[in-house]
Design an enzyme around this catalytic site. Structure first.
Site, PDB file in Angstrom:
ATOM      1  N   ASP A   1     -18.301 -17.396  25.572  1.00 43.61           N
ATOM      2  CA  ASP A   1     -19.391 -17.237  26.542  1.00 43.61           C
ATOM      3  C   ASP A   1     -19.497 -18.408  27.504  1.00 43.61           C
ATOM      4  O   ASP A   1     -20.588 -18.771  27.954  1.00 43.61           O
ATOM      5  CB  ASP A   1     -20.729 -17.001  25.813  1.00 43.61           C
ATOM      6  CG  ASP A   1     -20.569 -15.958  24.728  1.00 43.61           C
ATOM      7  OD1 ASP A   1     -19.892 -14.963  24.996  1.00 43.61           O
ATOM      8  OD2 ASP A   1     -21.065 -16.178  23.615  1.00 43.61           O
TER       9      ASP A   1
ATOM     10  N   HIS B   1     -17.825 -10.121  28.629  1.00 44.99           N
ATOM     11  CA  HIS B   1     -17.591 -10.953  29.811  1.00 44.99           C
ATOM     12  C   HIS B   1     -18.449 -10.425  30.964  1.00 44.99           C
ATOM     13  O   HIS B   1     -18.497  -9.217  31.195  1.00 44.99           O
ATOM     14  CB  HIS B   1     -16.115 -10.928  30.219  1.00 44.99           C
ATOM     15  CG  HIS B   1     -15.207 -11.511  29.177  1.00 44.99           C
ATOM     16  ND1 HIS B   1     -13.847 -11.543  29.302  1.00 44.99           N
ATOM     17  CD2 HIS B   1     -15.482 -12.096  27.988  1.00 44.99           C
ATOM     18  CE1 HIS B   1     -13.325 -12.120  28.225  1.00 44.99           C
ATOM     19  NE2 HIS B   1     -14.294 -12.456  27.409  1.00 44.99           N
TER      20      HIS B   1
ATOM     21  N   LYS C   1      -3.638  -4.614  10.507  1.00 45.30           N
ATOM     22  CA  LYS C   1      -2.408  -5.006  11.215  1.00 45.30           C
ATOM     23  C   LYS C   1      -1.538  -5.877  10.305  1.00 45.30           C
ATOM     24  O   LYS C   1      -0.336  -5.637  10.151  1.00 45.30           O
ATOM     25  CB  LYS C   1      -2.803  -5.764  12.495  1.00 45.30           C
ATOM     26  CG  LYS C   1      -1.667  -6.429  13.233  1.00 45.30           C
ATOM     27  CD  LYS C   1      -2.199  -7.094  14.502  1.00 45.30           C
ATOM     28  CE  LYS C   1      -1.178  -8.040  15.104  1.00 45.30           C
ATOM     29  NZ  LYS C   1      -1.598  -8.581  16.398  1.00 45.30           N
TER      30      LYS C   1
ATOM     31  N   THR D   1     -13.211 -15.620  14.744  1.00 48.64           N
ATOM     32  CA  THR D   1     -12.848 -14.214  14.876  1.00 48.64           C
ATOM     33  C   THR D   1     -11.458 -14.047  14.250  1.00 48.64           C
ATOM     34  O   THR D   1     -10.923 -14.995  13.656  1.00 48.64           O
ATOM     35  CB  THR D   1     -12.934 -13.754  16.348  1.00 48.64           C
ATOM     36  OG1 THR D   1     -12.778 -12.335  16.396  1.00 48.64           O
ATOM     37  CG2 THR D   1     -11.896 -14.424  17.240  1.00 48.64           C
TER      38      THR D   1
ATOM     39  N   THR E   1     -22.655  -8.555  23.860  1.00 46.96           N
ATOM     40  CA  THR E   1     -22.303  -7.397  23.039  1.00 46.96           C
ATOM     41  C   THR E   1     -23.408  -7.064  22.041  1.00 46.96           C
ATOM     42  O   THR E   1     -23.745  -5.903  21.854  1.00 46.96           O
ATOM     43  CB  THR E   1     -20.974  -7.685  22.286  1.00 46.96           C
ATOM     44  OG1 THR E   1     -20.001  -8.056  23.262  1.00 46.96           O
ATOM     45  CG2 THR E   1     -20.478  -6.474  21.517  1.00 46.96           C
TER      46      THR E   1
HETATM   47  P1  2SA Z   1     -16.008 -10.895  15.173  1.00 46.93           P
HETATM   48  O1  2SA Z   1     -16.945  -9.782  15.536  1.00 46.93           O
HETATM   49  O2  2SA Z   1     -15.298 -10.654  13.880  1.00 46.93           O
HETATM   50  O3  2SA Z   1     -15.096 -11.281  16.281  1.00 46.93           O
HETATM   51  O4  2SA Z   1     -16.981 -12.163  14.888  1.00 46.93           O
HETATM   52  C1  2SA Z   1     -16.492 -13.359  14.330  1.00 46.93           C
HETATM   53  C2  2SA Z   1     -17.101 -14.575  15.017  1.00 46.93           C
HETATM   54  O5  2SA Z   1     -16.706 -14.576  16.404  1.00 46.93           O
HETATM   55  C3  2SA Z   1     -17.848 -14.654  17.210  1.00 46.93           C
HETATM   56  N1  2SA Z   1     -17.662 -13.876  18.445  1.00 46.93           N
HETATM   57  C4  2SA Z   1     -18.169 -14.234  19.626  1.00 46.93           C
HETATM   58  N2  2SA Z   1     -18.733 -15.397  20.039  1.00 46.93           N
HETATM   59  C5  2SA Z   1     -19.150 -15.431  21.321  1.00 46.93           C
HETATM   60  N3  2SA Z   1     -19.123 -14.359  22.175  1.00 46.93           N
HETATM   61  C6  2SA Z   1     -18.574 -13.203  21.761  1.00 46.93           C
HETATM   62  N4  2SA Z   1     -18.772 -12.082  22.483  1.00 46.93           N
HETATM   63  C7  2SA Z   1     -20.178 -11.594  22.679  1.00 46.93           C
HETATM   64  C8  2SA Z   1     -20.782 -12.205  23.930  1.00 46.93           C
HETATM   65  C9  2SA Z   1     -20.979 -11.910  21.409  1.00 46.93           C
HETATM   66  C10 2SA Z   1     -22.282 -11.180  21.188  1.00 46.93           C
HETATM   67  O6  2SA Z   1     -20.078 -12.259  24.938  1.00 46.93           O
HETATM   68  O7  2SA Z   1     -21.925 -12.630  23.944  1.00 46.93           O
HETATM   69  O8  2SA Z   1     -22.729 -10.348  21.965  1.00 46.93           O
HETATM   70  O9  2SA Z   1     -22.899 -11.488  20.129  1.00 46.93           O
HETATM   71  C11 2SA Z   1     -18.012 -13.123  20.473  1.00 46.93           C
HETATM   72  N5  2SA Z   1     -17.348 -12.157  19.814  1.00 46.93           N
HETATM   73  C12 2SA Z   1     -17.130 -12.633  18.563  1.00 46.93           C
HETATM   74  C13 2SA Z   1     -18.963 -13.993  16.361  1.00 46.93           C
HETATM   75  O10 2SA Z   1     -20.248 -14.330  16.822  1.00 46.93           O
HETATM   76  C14 2SA Z   1     -18.628 -14.549  15.000  1.00 46.93           C
HETATM   77  O11 2SA Z   1     -19.112 -15.870  14.905  1.00 46.93           O
HETATM   78  P1  GDP Z   2     -17.708 -15.023  28.885  1.00 46.77           P
HETATM   79  O1  GDP Z   2     -17.732 -14.245  27.624  1.00 46.77           O
HETATM   80  O2  GDP Z   2     -17.011 -16.334  28.756  1.00 46.77           O
HETATM   81  O3  GDP Z   2     -17.214 -14.232  30.069  1.00 46.77           O
HETATM   82  O4  GDP Z   2     -19.236 -15.394  29.222  1.00 46.77           O
HETATM   83  P2  GDP Z   2     -20.519 -14.422  29.101  1.00 46.77           P
HETATM   84  O5  GDP Z   2     -20.483 -13.436  30.207  1.00 46.77           O
HETATM   85  O6  GDP Z   2     -20.659 -13.923  27.716  1.00 46.77           O
HETATM   86  O7  GDP Z   2     -21.698 -15.475  29.305  1.00 46.77           O
HETATM   87  C1  GDP Z   2     -21.763 -16.317  30.423  1.00 46.77           C
HETATM   88  C2  GDP Z   2     -23.088 -16.058  31.149  1.00 46.77           C
HETATM   89  O8  GDP Z   2     -23.313 -17.100  32.082  1.00 46.77           O
HETATM   90  C3  GDP Z   2     -23.092 -14.784  31.978  1.00 46.77           C
HETATM   91  O9  GDP Z   2     -24.393 -14.265  32.000  1.00 46.77           O
HETATM   92  C4  GDP Z   2     -22.681 -15.252  33.370  1.00 46.77           C
HETATM   93  O10 GDP Z   2     -23.157 -14.401  34.403  1.00 46.77           O
HETATM   94  C5  GDP Z   2     -23.367 -16.587  33.414  1.00 46.77           C
HETATM   95  N1  GDP Z   2     -22.709 -17.625  34.247  1.00 46.77           N
HETATM   96  C6  GDP Z   2     -21.376 -17.866  34.394  1.00 46.77           C
HETATM   97  N2  GDP Z   2     -21.190 -18.975  35.150  1.00 46.77           N
HETATM   98  C7  GDP Z   2     -22.419 -19.419  35.481  1.00 46.77           C
HETATM   99  C8  GDP Z   2     -22.892 -20.552  36.220  1.00 46.77           C
HETATM  100  O11 GDP Z   2     -22.130 -21.365  36.728  1.00 46.77           O
HETATM  101  N3  GDP Z   2     -24.261 -20.707  36.307  1.00 46.77           N
HETATM  102  C9  GDP Z   2     -25.146 -19.826  35.744  1.00 46.77           C
HETATM  103  N4  GDP Z   2     -26.451 -20.041  35.870  1.00 46.77           N
HETATM  104  N5  GDP Z   2     -24.725 -18.749  35.036  1.00 46.77           N
HETATM  105  C10 GDP Z   2     -23.382 -18.565  34.911  1.00 46.77           C
HETATM  106 MG    MG Z   3     -19.099 -13.488  26.285  1.00 48.21          MG
END
Ligand code: 2SA
Ligand code: GDP
Ligand code: MG
EC number: 6.3.4.4
Length: 430
Positions: free
Chosen positions: A34, A62, A149, A245, A306
């Site tokens: 994120d 994303h 897998k 993950t 997510t």
């Molecule tokens: P998984 O589901 O088996 O992949 O989870 C294992 C760990 O990986 C982390 N994980 C994530 N961390 C940050 N962002 C992710 N994507 C979503 C987002 C997460 C969400 O963009 O915000 O919505 O909660 C992501 N995907 C997996 C997860 O939190 C576990 O720690």
């Molecule tokens: P990713 O999973 O790495 O693509 O990141 P996420 O989309 O899950 O979370 C990043 C969040 O920060 C999203 O809501 C983006 O729109 C926001 N974001 C990304 N870059 C910037 C920034 O430079 N400034 C601010 N304020 N928000 C940002």
């Molecule tokens: Mg993300």
């Protein structure tokens, strides 16, 4: 356009002859996910021909913000938003995205493993069984699918599109295995097989042997962008195991996921959030369980894309970033969310760790050690000014410039972009 110049520069720096311009650019999350990879991909996709996902599944989330509209991508590469890009997908689920004309620009690898409903059910059951020791997964079935897998009874897209009787037999074996492991698992085999048969015909037009597809594209000089999902600290091998993950979300995943050779990779861009967040369980040395943590969470809208879970927030951790930098070999850094720090009078940055009272020069492998490290902080002055409207480095407040320089110095890598807002336009190019 700045992005366009940047891509040419990226290729130009490493590649002095035209034959070398066909190297892929990789964008990777440098922390716990994120970081704003979607935004970084969107910036660079303007000049790319092909954008590929190489690992993970729809656990990822994303975000790309264009003219105030938020696009969320879980499985599709974010770069598909750019009408010029062809998107290459690794893992397929039944999730659909309603993007205009994406049908003509989506390519699905025939080697991609299929995430079945039973994998998602098993993910939830495993988390329940673990109780207080749960990993905090997204319950999207990622762990069980990667287990299938590795066990070698997973089913791939090429199985789905091949002899359907064979596919059905293999699916039955998988179901039996999962029902032995999870007696409460419910699978209506006939109904699912009927559904997958329909899916097979729906996705058939997009499925390709993507190793050759990418090889040819690179040879023809096409610009390939690889969109890493999740992040280095969630990597199954180099992350904070077992709180990770199940894919390789560091640079190795590009090779194993796409089948491109190391010599085909040019730039590796690390996306670094100006502070640190983590969603899910596991150690987090610079976590802030106080008002400042709340400010970062609220100002940064730190919620899972997510799962909608609140993300844990903390100070920037350069000790962690130095480690992911070793693993990934960043050639440049894309800093995001600098604007979220705009209101803080004082900012702490972790520059190293103490373990059992002693300064260490490595990143602990054991989660228990990481849970007890004591961060060594450098305190820097905030800038207390909005950076949201800034579009050039020299217009950033001096303390914000110093913050960026501190990241560059510690990672010995140039910062080439700084995000100062969620929108596509909110970027400072250096
Ligand atoms: P998984 O589901 O088996 O992949 O989870 C294992 C760990 O990986 C982390 N994980 C994530 N961390 C940050 N962002 C992710 N994507 C979503 C987002 C997460 C969400 O963009 O915000 O919505 O909660 C992501 N995907 C997996 C997860 O939190 C576990 O720690
Ligand atoms: P990713 O999973 O790495 O693509 O990141 P996420 O989309 O899950 O979370 C990043 C969040 O920060 C999203 O809501 C983006 O729109 C926001 N974001 C990304 N870059 C910037 C920034 O430079 N400034 C601010 N304020 N928000 C940002
Ligand atoms: Mg993300």
């Amino acid at each position: 356009m700045a992005t366009c110049e940047r891509i040419h520069q990226l290729n130009g720096v490493v590649n002095s002859s035209s034959s070398l311009s066909s190297k892929a650019t990789v964008i990777l999350g440098a922390q716990w996910g994120d970081e704003g990879k979607g935004k970084a991909v969107d910036q660079l996709a303007a000049e790319a021909d092909i954008v590929c996902r190489c690992q993970g599944g729809n656990n990822a989330g994303h975000t790309v913000v264009i003219d105030g509209t938020k696009f969320f991508f879980h499985l599709l590469p974010s770069g598909i938003i750019n009408s010029k890009c062809t998107a290459v997908l690794e893992l397929e689920t039944n999730e659909k995205k309603g993007l205009k004309d994406w049908h003509d620009r989506l390519v699905i690898s025939d080697r991609a493993h299929i995430v079945f409903d039973l994998h998602q059910q098993a993910d939830g059951m495993q988390e329940l069984e673990k109780g207080s020791k749960s990993l905090g997964t997204t319950k999207k079935g990622i762990g069980p699918t990667y287990s299938s897998k590795a066990t070698r009874n997973g089913l791939r897209i090429c199985d789905l599109l091949g002899d359907y009787d064979e596919f059905s037999k293999k699916f039955n074996i998988l179901v039996e295995q999962y029902q032995r492991m999870f007696p409460l698992l419910k699978v209506d085999v006939d109904a699912e097989l009927k559904l997958y048969k329909e899916f097979a015909e729906r996705i058939r037009p997009y499925v390709t042997e993507t190793v050759t597809f990418l090889h040819k594209a690179l040879k023809e000089g096409k610009k390939v962008l690889v969109e890493g999902a999740n992040a280095a600290m969630l990597d199954i091998d180099f992350g904070t195991y077992p709180y990770v993950t199940s894919s390789n979300c560091s640079v190795g995943g590009v090779f194993t996921g796409l089948g491109v050779a190391p010599k085909s990779i040019g730039e590796v861009i690390g996306v670094v959030k100006a502070y640190t967040t983590r969603v899910g369980d596991g150690p987090f040395p610079t976590e802030l369980n106080d008002d400042i943590g709340c400010i970062l969470q609220t100002r940064g809208h730190e919620y899972g894309v997510t799962t909608k879970r609140k993300r844990r927030c903390g100070w920037l951790d350069l000790a962690l970033l130095k480690f992911t930098s070793i693993v990934n070999g960043y050639t440049s850094i894309f800093v995001t969310k600098l604007d979220i720090l705009d209101t803080l009078s004082e900012i702490k940055v972790c520059t190293g760790y103490r373990l059992d009272g002693k300064k260490i020069d490595y990143f602990p492998s054991h989660a228990a050690d990481l849970a007890k490290v004591e961060p060594i902080y450098e305190i820097v002055e905030g800038w207390m000014t909005s950076t949201e409207g800034v579009r050039s480095f020299d217009k950033l407040p001096v303390n914000a410039q110093k913050y960026i320089k501190m990241i560059e110095k510690n990672l010995e890598t140039p910062v080439k972009w700084v995000g100062v807002g969620a929108g596509r336009e909110s970027v400072v190019s250096l």
